[in-house]
Design a protein around this motif. Structure first.
Motif, short mmCIF file in Angstrom:
data_model
loop_
_atom_site.label_atom_id
_atom_site.label_comp_id
_atom_site.label_asym_id
_atom_site.label_seq_id
_atom_site.Cartn_x
_atom_site.Cartn_y
_atom_site.Cartn_z
N ALA A 24 0.83 -1.21 0.00
CA ALA A 24 0.00 0.00 0.00
C ALA A 24 0.87 1.26 0.00
N ILE A 25 1.95 1.22 0.75
CA ILE A 25 2.86 2.36 0.77
C ILE A 25 3.56 2.50 -0.58
N ALA A 26 3.97 1.40 -1.16
CA ALA A 26 4.61 1.43 -2.47
C ALA A 26 3.66 2.01 -3.51
N TRP A 27 2.41 1.58 -3.48
CA TRP A 27 1.43 2.09 -4.43
C TRP A 27 1.22 3.59 -4.25
N GLU A 28 1.19 4.05 -3.01
CA GLU A 28 1.00 5.48 -2.75
C GLU A 28 2.14 6.30 -3.37
N PHE A 29 3.37 5.83 -3.20
CA PHE A 29 4.50 6.54 -3.79
C PHE A 29 4.47 6.46 -5.31
N LEU A 30 4.12 5.31 -5.86
CA LEU A 30 4.08 5.16 -7.31
C LEU A 30 3.02 6.06 -7.93
N ARG A 31 1.83 6.08 -7.37
CA ARG A 31 0.75 6.87 -7.97
C ARG A 31 1.03 8.36 -7.91
N ARG A 32 1.93 8.79 -7.03
CA ARG A 32 2.30 10.20 -6.94
C ARG A 32 3.45 10.57 -7.87
N ASN A 33 4.06 9.59 -8.50
CA ASN A 33 5.21 9.82 -9.36
C ASN A 33 4.76 10.41 -10.69
N PRO A 34 5.23 11.61 -11.03
CA PRO A 34 4.78 12.25 -12.27
C PRO A 34 5.10 11.44 -13.53
N LYS A 35 6.21 10.75 -13.56
CA LYS A 35 6.55 9.94 -14.74
C LYS A 35 5.59 8.76 -14.88
N TYR A 36 5.23 8.14 -13.76
CA TYR A 36 4.25 7.06 -13.80
C TYR A 36 2.90 7.59 -14.27
N GLN A 37 2.49 8.75 -13.77
CA GLN A 37 1.21 9.34 -14.17
C GLN A 37 1.16 9.57 -15.67
N GLN A 38 2.26 10.06 -16.23
CA GLN A 38 2.32 10.27 -17.68
C GLN A 38 2.23 8.95 -18.43
N ASP A 39 2.99 7.95 -17.98
CA ASP A 39 2.95 6.63 -18.62
C ASP A 39 1.56 6.04 -18.56
N PHE A 40 0.92 6.13 -17.41
CA PHE A 40 -0.40 5.55 -17.24
C PHE A 40 -1.42 6.25 -18.14
N ALA A 41 -1.34 7.57 -18.18
CA ALA A 41 -2.28 8.34 -18.99
C ALA A 41 -2.17 8.01 -20.47
#
Length: 64
Positions: A24-41
């Motif tokens: 859950a902590i790992a997911w919280e950090f990942l979802r806040r990562n701007p690069k991940y957000q761009q990749d996901f979008a």
């Protein structure tokens, strides 16, 4: 996704971390990562989602 940073100094905003599991902590950090957000979008196709999972080391449970 624009993050709400207005309460970042408030300890209550992070109270969930005390009892949270590592995933859950790992997911919280990942979802806040701007690069991940761009990749996901930009991951609209199955092929793109596969690349996203591989790039970020993600595994998803199959829905029953």
């Amino acid at each position: 996704m624009k993050l709400d940073t207005s309460q970042w100094r408030d300890p209550q905003a992070y109270a969930f971390v005390k009892g949270a599991a590592a995933d859950a902590i790992a997911w919280e950090f990942l979802r806040r990562n701007p690069k991940y957000q761009q990749d996901f979008a930009s991951s609209r196709s199955a092929k793109a989602m596969h690349a996203l999972r591989k790039r970020w080391g993600l595994q998803f449970r199959r829905q029953a």
